[in-house]
Motif scaffolding. Structure first.
Motif, PDB file in Angstrom:
ATOM      1  N   ALA A 724       0.823  -1.210   0.000  1.00  0.00           N
ATOM      2  CA  ALA A 724       0.000   0.000   0.000  1.00  0.00           C
ATOM      3  C   ALA A 724       0.854   1.255   0.000  1.00  0.00           C
ATOM      4  O   ALA A 724       0.478   2.276  -0.598  1.00  0.00           O
ATOM      5  CB  ALA A 724      -0.927  -0.008   1.217  1.00  0.00           C
ATOM      6  N   THR A 725       2.011   1.201   0.665  1.00  0.00           N
ATOM      7  CA  THR A 725       2.911   2.358   0.678  1.00  0.00           C
ATOM      8  C   THR A 725       3.452   2.624  -0.721  1.00  0.00           C
ATOM      9  O   THR A 725       3.515   3.772  -1.178  1.00  0.00           O
ATOM     10  CB  THR A 725       4.065   2.126   1.669  1.00  0.00           C
ATOM     11  OG1 THR A 725       3.519   1.852   2.963  1.00  0.00           O
ATOM     12  CG2 THR A 725       4.964   3.346   1.755  1.00  0.00           C
ATOM     13  N   ARG A 726       3.881   1.570  -1.416  1.00  0.00           N
ATOM     14  CA  ARG A 726       4.369   1.721  -2.787  1.00  0.00           C
ATOM     15  C   ARG A 726       3.282   2.315  -3.684  1.00  0.00           C
ATOM     16  O   ARG A 726       3.541   3.160  -4.521  1.00  0.00           O
ATOM     17  CB  ARG A 726       4.803   0.366  -3.361  1.00  0.00           C
ATOM     18  CG  ARG A 726       6.106  -0.146  -2.831  1.00  0.00           C
ATOM     19  CD  ARG A 726       6.772  -1.160  -3.772  1.00  0.00           C
ATOM     20  NE  ARG A 726       5.862  -2.144  -4.340  1.00  0.00           N
ATOM     21  CZ  ARG A 726       5.431  -3.228  -3.717  1.00  0.00           C
ATOM     22  NH1 ARG A 726       5.822  -3.456  -2.461  1.00  0.00           N
ATOM     23  NH2 ARG A 726       4.610  -4.097  -4.309  1.00  0.00           N
ATOM     24  N   LYS A 727       2.066   1.830  -3.489  1.00  0.00           N
ATOM     25  CA  LYS A 727       0.956   2.303  -4.321  1.00  0.00           C
ATOM     26  C   LYS A 727       0.721   3.795  -4.113  1.00  0.00           C
ATOM     27  O   LYS A 727       0.544   4.561  -5.067  1.00  0.00           O
ATOM     28  CB  LYS A 727      -0.296   1.517  -3.972  1.00  0.00           C
ATOM     29  CG  LYS A 727      -1.485   1.787  -4.889  1.00  0.00           C
ATOM     30  CD  LYS A 727      -2.740   1.067  -4.398  1.00  0.00           C
ATOM     31  CE  LYS A 727      -2.541  -0.445  -4.367  1.00  0.00           C
ATOM     32  NZ  LYS A 727      -3.778  -1.147  -3.943  1.00  0.00           N
ATOM     33  N   ALA A 728       0.731   4.240  -2.830  1.00  0.00           N
ATOM     34  CA  ALA A 728       0.501   5.652  -2.530  1.00  0.00           C
ATOM     35  C   ALA A 728       1.639   6.522  -3.044  1.00  0.00           C
ATOM     36  O   ALA A 728       1.408   7.599  -3.623  1.00  0.00           O
ATOM     37  CB  ALA A 728       0.337   5.840  -1.023  1.00  0.00           C
ATOM     38  N   ALA A 729       2.886   6.042  -2.840  1.00  0.00           N
ATOM     39  CA  ALA A 729       4.037   6.805  -3.341  1.00  0.00           C
ATOM     40  C   ALA A 729       3.983   6.890  -4.866  1.00  0.00           C
ATOM     41  O   ALA A 729       4.263   7.945  -5.461  1.00  0.00           O
ATOM     42  CB  ALA A 729       5.329   6.143  -2.883  1.00  0.00           C
ATOM     43  N   GLY A 730       3.599   5.785  -5.525  1.00  0.00           N
ATOM     44  CA  GLY A 730       3.463   5.787  -6.972  1.00  0.00           C
ATOM     45  C   GLY A 730       2.403   6.766  -7.441  1.00  0.00           C
ATOM     46  O   GLY A 730       2.568   7.449  -8.465  1.00  0.00           O
ATOM     47  N   GLY A 731       1.295   6.869  -6.704  1.00  0.00           N
ATOM     48  CA  GLY A 731       0.255   7.827  -7.065  1.00  0.00           C
ATOM     49  C   GLY A 731       0.747   9.252  -6.988  1.00  0.00           C
ATOM     50  O   GLY A 731       0.438  10.075  -7.863  1.00  0.00           O
ATOM     51  N   ALA A 732       1.511   9.583  -5.930  1.00  0.00           N
ATOM     52  CA  ALA A 732       2.060  10.935  -5.809  1.00  0.00           C
ATOM     53  C   ALA A 732       3.034  11.226  -6.942  1.00  0.00           C
ATOM     54  O   ALA A 732       3.025  12.313  -7.538  1.00  0.00           O
ATOM     55  CB  ALA A 732       2.742  11.082  -4.451  1.00  0.00           C
ATOM     56  N   LEU A 733       3.888  10.243  -7.260  1.00  0.00           N
ATOM     57  CA  LEU A 733       4.873  10.430  -8.336  1.00  0.00           C
ATOM     58  C   LEU A 733       4.196  10.544  -9.700  1.00  0.00           C
ATOM     59  O   LEU A 733       4.685  11.252 -10.583  1.00  0.00           O
ATOM     60  CB  LEU A 733       5.865   9.260  -8.331  1.00  0.00           C
ATOM     61  CG  LEU A 733       6.836   9.253  -7.143  1.00  0.00           C
ATOM     62  CD1 LEU A 733       7.528   7.905  -7.017  1.00  0.00           C
ATOM     63  CD2 LEU A 733       7.855  10.389  -7.283  1.00  0.00           C
ATOM     64  N   HIS A 765      -1.692  -4.756 -10.130  1.00  0.00           N
ATOM     65  CA  HIS A 765      -2.161  -4.062 -11.324  1.00  0.00           C
ATOM     66  C   HIS A 765      -2.197  -2.545 -11.100  1.00  0.00           C
ATOM     67  O   HIS A 765      -1.823  -1.759 -11.985  1.00  0.00           O
ATOM     68  CB  HIS A 765      -3.546  -4.588 -11.704  1.00  0.00           C
ATOM     69  CG  HIS A 765      -4.260  -3.765 -12.716  1.00  0.00           C
ATOM     70  ND1 HIS A 765      -3.965  -3.827 -14.062  1.00  0.00           N
ATOM     71  CD2 HIS A 765      -5.252  -2.837 -12.588  1.00  0.00           C
ATOM     72  CE1 HIS A 765      -4.745  -2.978 -14.713  1.00  0.00           C
ATOM     73  NE2 HIS A 765      -5.543  -2.374 -13.849  1.00  0.00           N
ATOM     74  N   GLU A 766      -2.677  -2.103  -9.904  1.00  0.00           N
ATOM     75  CA  GLU A 766      -2.806  -0.668  -9.641  1.00  0.00           C
ATOM     76  C   GLU A 766      -1.438   0.015  -9.561  1.00  0.00           C
ATOM     77  O   GLU A 766      -1.272   1.155  -9.992  1.00  0.00           O
ATOM     78  CB  GLU A 766      -3.600  -0.446  -8.345  1.00  0.00           C
ATOM     79  CG  GLU A 766      -5.048  -0.881  -8.470  1.00  0.00           C
ATOM     80  CD  GLU A 766      -5.847  -0.564  -7.208  1.00  0.00           C
ATOM     81  OE1 GLU A 766      -5.346   0.211  -6.371  1.00  0.00           O
ATOM     82  OE2 GLU A 766      -6.944  -1.095  -7.064  1.00  0.00           O
ATOM     83  N   ILE A 767      -0.460  -0.694  -9.004  1.00  0.00           N
ATOM     84  CA  ILE A 767       0.890  -0.118  -8.931  1.00  0.00           C
ATOM     85  C   ILE A 767       1.489  -0.016 -10.340  1.00  0.00           C
ATOM     86  O   ILE A 767       2.150   0.972 -10.688  1.00  0.00           O
ATOM     87  CB  ILE A 767       1.780  -0.958  -8.003  1.00  0.00           C
ATOM     88  CG1 ILE A 767       1.258  -0.880  -6.558  1.00  0.00           C
ATOM     89  CG2 ILE A 767       3.232  -0.491  -8.065  1.00  0.00           C
ATOM     90  CD1 ILE A 767       2.007  -1.734  -5.568  1.00  0.00           C
ATOM     91  N   VAL A 768       1.255  -1.043 -11.156  1.00  0.00           N
ATOM     92  CA  VAL A 768       1.739  -1.006 -12.541  1.00  0.00           C
ATOM     93  C   VAL A 768       1.162   0.203 -13.266  1.00  0.00           C
ATOM     94  O   VAL A 768       1.872   0.928 -13.979  1.00  0.00           O
ATOM     95  CB  VAL A 768       1.353  -2.305 -13.282  1.00  0.00           C
ATOM     96  CG1 VAL A 768       1.694  -2.201 -14.769  1.00  0.00           C
ATOM     97  CG2 VAL A 768       2.053  -3.498 -12.663  1.00  0.00           C
TER      98      VAL A 768
END
Length: 827
Positions: A724-733, A765-768
């Motif tokens: 979940a942390t990776r996903k949130a950081a990816g969204g910000a980036l 999938h969402e992180i991708v």
């Protein structure tokens, strides 16, 4: 020649005009006079009326009304004067001066209440009236005091207020002399034989003693202290007892051992006299003294021979209902001390049981409350074990009686019921019995909402609800290990103590029952007149009710979220209890805003605005001031506050994101590096939602050193193990890579692009999706930055990585973005 009928009509109108002017209705008088003049302009009567009205107009309306009230005994004029004072602004000084002079010198009025209201209104609002009263007190203190005191309660209260207002006096020495004199006059009123205004005198004594105690308390001697202690008599009105308690508490605080000696002597002497009235005075004073001087009171209570002789005295010799009631009050108050509880248990159990079954007034309820206090509910006998006949009762035995008392019309019975159940509800079986009784819960809510319920009843009821809904404290890992070690050391005891009714699932069920009974609506209804202690209980109850997410919508719907915000702003103290209460309020508010759409709870057109919730939530991001340095920090409030702030930041219309950045950016940065995975994840999700505003982007992409540091942290978070942390950081980036300043920083960071390509290769999938957005933004950037990015991605085999992703993905969005990125890279 004028028509005789017009002449007659003009005379009638002139008479009406004079009457209206005298009554203060100048507009009506002018209207009637104008018509009279048009009908008979030469009439001497009309001309005389005109002169009369002109003279009336020069007199202020309040002077005319007060004059008619005093001189003509016109009660309606008095009512009009009182209404004028309540709705008008400032009264001219000379008018207030003349009205007060007129009113305080008159004793023969039709309504003392009206006179009292007008005098008090003038003395409250007018500096000239205060100065006049100060002048008259200096010139003739006793006579002026008697005049004003005799008018009524509100006027008597104004004497103390004026004496405490330095601007009304020519010099401080005059004021101090008069203050001492007025204080002595109030005390003298208390000493008067047959005096029926003790409440009035006590109010003045309390007001002066509270404001200037150090200068006045020495005036009170043993003779004066005696009638003050007699005013603690339980038969006195609550207001009188409350004022007497305040005076006694303040005097004992300042006088030290001397005051305690007076109190002890008073109780001993009246008990020694043995008459019914004396015993009531003694027991009432003893009951009131336990909360004020518990050590002295318990020492006196435990005097050898006192309790053993008390029950025979009550049971055989006295047989007086009023003495019995005073004794029950004393025993109940004595339960504050553990040694006193043990003594009551030893000497009074049988008598208390007899009282429970032998009366039809409020004494059985009091006796039951005392039994609930002295019987340890945590050691209640097992229901399956048959107790020998005559053995002392169990707390469970008292519950049906308490529930029955709650349906009684008597407020005293309801108070006893709630107080007794507040003690009994420490036991889980009692909690279950109460929440399963819908009729009882409905009666409890009605009792709390009743306008006649006093502070004691409300506090007891809230304590009861707090017991029903309270969850066990959250333990840290270290505390859990210590508890396990303790359990191993007491294996047998622990097996007995484990209670499935105190597990979270059972407590959640109780919370649902309490919530369905309309508790939040009740709390909202009584919130405006809660004591500080009751406010803290209210906060605890709302926090417990909000623990289960399914309850939060109901709490918000019944007004709980707005009540929490109101309580947060109203708790302004700096004590540890106040600080903790504010954190409790903020935590409950955070829970509601996690599960409920913030815009629905605080709509843009309503009040208070949604932005007003930000400050309470931000207060949970830092460690509590009450937290001991060697105690582990409870991170649950911080975690839930971060989730709530994330929801708020996702609502661009309320400006929450900008406010969070402005007020708490350093704190948010620190929490991004927190060792706790859940805190780090929640903070990263908050940062992702901060990108909804331009300021949120700017603090990461303005090419400053601070922005470079923040972006470096964000890249690192996009490479952690926690999904979940990776996903949130990816969204910000994904948002930041639309801006050249952020892309430059990513290109300048070692492994910056590799981390983004790693997102593209994730199994989630969402992180991708987020990773592909980042790469697509970068490779399609124009200018030198875009060219450098494309070159660097080609150099780290980014093209092959993207092709592999496209082969594996079935998502239309990912395929579209990936092909677009490849097209830019293959140009």
């Amino acid at each position: 020649m004028s028509d005789p009928r017009d002449e007659e009509r003009a005379l009638n109108l002139a008479s009406q005009a004079v009457d209206s002017a005298t009554a203060g209705r100048i507009e009506d008088a002018s209207r009637a006079l104008r018509e009279a003049a048009s009908l008979a302009p030469d009439s001497d009567t009309v001309k005389a009326a005109f002169v009369k009205i002109q003279s009336e107009e020069s007199i202020h309306i309040l002077q005319r009304l007060c004059g008619r009230y005093i001189l003509e005994r016109d009660e309606n004029a008095g009512k009009e004067a009182l209404n004028y004072l309540e709705r008008a602004g400032e009264v001219p000084g000379h008018v207030a001066h003349d009205c007060v002079e007129l009113l305080i010198n008159e004793r023969r009025v039709s309504s003392k209440e009206l006179q009292d209201g007008i005098v008090a209104g003038l003395l409250r609002e007018s500096n000239a009236a205060k100065a006049l009263l100060a002048k008259k007190l200096k010139e003739g203190m006793t006579a002026t005091f008697e005049q004003v005191y005799g008018i009524g309660d509100r006027s008597a209260n104004c004497i103390a207020d004026v004496v405490l207002k330095p601007p009304a006096w020519g010099g401080e020495s005059d004021r101090i002399d008069c203050e001492r004199g007025v204080f002595q006059l109030f005390l003298a009123k208390l000493l008067e034989v047959g005096h029926d205004h003790d409440g009035r005198a006590l109010k003045g004594i309390t007001r002066l003693l509270a404001s200037d105690a150090n200068k006045l308390y020495t005036i009170i001697d043993e003779e004066i202290f005696d009638p003050i202690l007699c005013s603690l008599d339980y038969r006195q009105p609550v207001e009188v007892r409350s004022q007497a308690t305040l005076v006694v508490a303040k005097y004992l605080e300042l006088s030290g051992t001397q005051g305690q000696e007076y109190l002890s002597k008073f109780i001993r002497l009246h008990i020694a006299k043995g008459h019914n009235e004396d015993l009531v005075f003694a027991f009432s004073a003893a009951a009131a003294s336990f909360p004020i001087v518990p050590t002295m009171a318990s020492t006196l209570f435990l005097t050898e021979g006192f309790l053993p002789s008390l029950i025979p005295l009550l049971d055989k010799k006295i047989k007086s209902d009023k003495v019995e009631k005073a004794a029950l009050d004393m025993l109940s108050a004595a339960c504050i001390d553990s040694a006193c509880r043990d003594a009551i248990k030893k000497y009074c159990m049988q008598w208390l049981n007899q009282v429970m079954t032998s009366s039809n007034d409020d004494r059985p309820g009091l006796a039951a409350v005392i039994l609930a206090k002295i019987l340890d509910p945590t050691k209640s006998a097992d229901a399956k074990v048959e107790r020998p006949q005559g053995q002392r009762p169990d707390v469970n035995d008292l519950v049906p009686m308490f529930k029955k008392l709650l349906s009684d019309k008597s407020e005293a019975s309801k108070r006893s019921s709630i107080e007794g159940l507040a003690y009994a509800s420490v036991q889980s079986k009692v909690k279950e019995e109460l929440v399963d009784d819908r009729l009882f819960l409905a009666r409890l809510m009605d009792a709390l909402k009743s306008s006649s319920s006093g502070a004691t009843t409300i506090f007891g009821g809230l304590t009861l609800i707090d017991h029903l809904t309270q969850y066990p404290p959250v333990l840290s890992e270290e505390q859990k290990r210590m508890a396990q070690l303790k359990a191993y050391a007491n294996a047998f005891k622990d097996s007995q103590d484990h209670d499935p009714l105190e597990e979270n699932e059972a407590i959640a069920r109780r919370c649902r029952a309490v919530l369905n009974a309309g508790t939040v609506t009740t709390l909202v209804g009584i919130s405006s007149h809660l004591s500080p202690a009751s406010t803290i209980l209210t906060c605890n109850i709302l926090l417990s009710l909000s623990k289960v997410s399914a309850h939060r919508g109901t709490i918000a719907q019944q007004g709980g979220a707005k009540l929490l915000l109101l309580k947060y702003t109203s708790i302004t103290g700096t004590s540890p209890s106040d600080t903790q209460a504010r954190r409790t309020v903020a935590h409950a508010l955070a829970r509601i805003l996690i599960s409920v759409n913030p815009i629905l709870v605080f709509p843009s057109s309503g009040s208070p605005p949604l932005s007003s919730t930000i400050r309470p939530l931000l207060s949970l991001l830092t460690e509590s001031e009450n937290q001991s340095s060697d105690e582990p920090r409870d991170l649950l409030p911080t975690f839930e506050a971060l989730l709530a702030l994330t929801n708020l930041a996702g609502e661009p219309s309320c400006g929450a994101a900008e406010a969070i950045i402005r007020q708490a950016l350093p704190t948010v940065e620190d929490l991004l590096l927190n060792k706790n995975t859940m805190i780090q994840r929640a903070t990263t999700e908050l940062v992702c939602n901060l990108m909804t505003c331009s300021v949120g982007v700017e603090i990461f992409a303005d090419e400053s050193k601070a922005a470079s540091r923040r972006l470096h942290i964000l890249l690192a978070l996009a490479d952690v193990e926690e999904n979940a942390t990776r996903k949130a950081a990816g969204g910000a980036l994904a948002t930041l890579t639309d801006f050249e300043g952020a892309v430059k920083e990513i290109l300048g960071r070692e492994r910056g692009l590799e981390i983004l390509l790693g997102l593209c290769s994730d199994v989630d999938h969402e992180i991708v999706h987020r990773g592909i957005v980042c790469i697509n933004n970068i490779v399609n950037m124009k200018g030198e930055t875009g060219e450098a990015a494309r070159k660097k991605i080609r150099g780290i085999d980014g093209v092959s990585i993207l092709k592999g992703i496209l082969r594996a993905s079935k998502s239309h969005v990912i395929l579209t973005l990936g092909r677009d990125a490849l097209a830019s890279l293959e140009k």
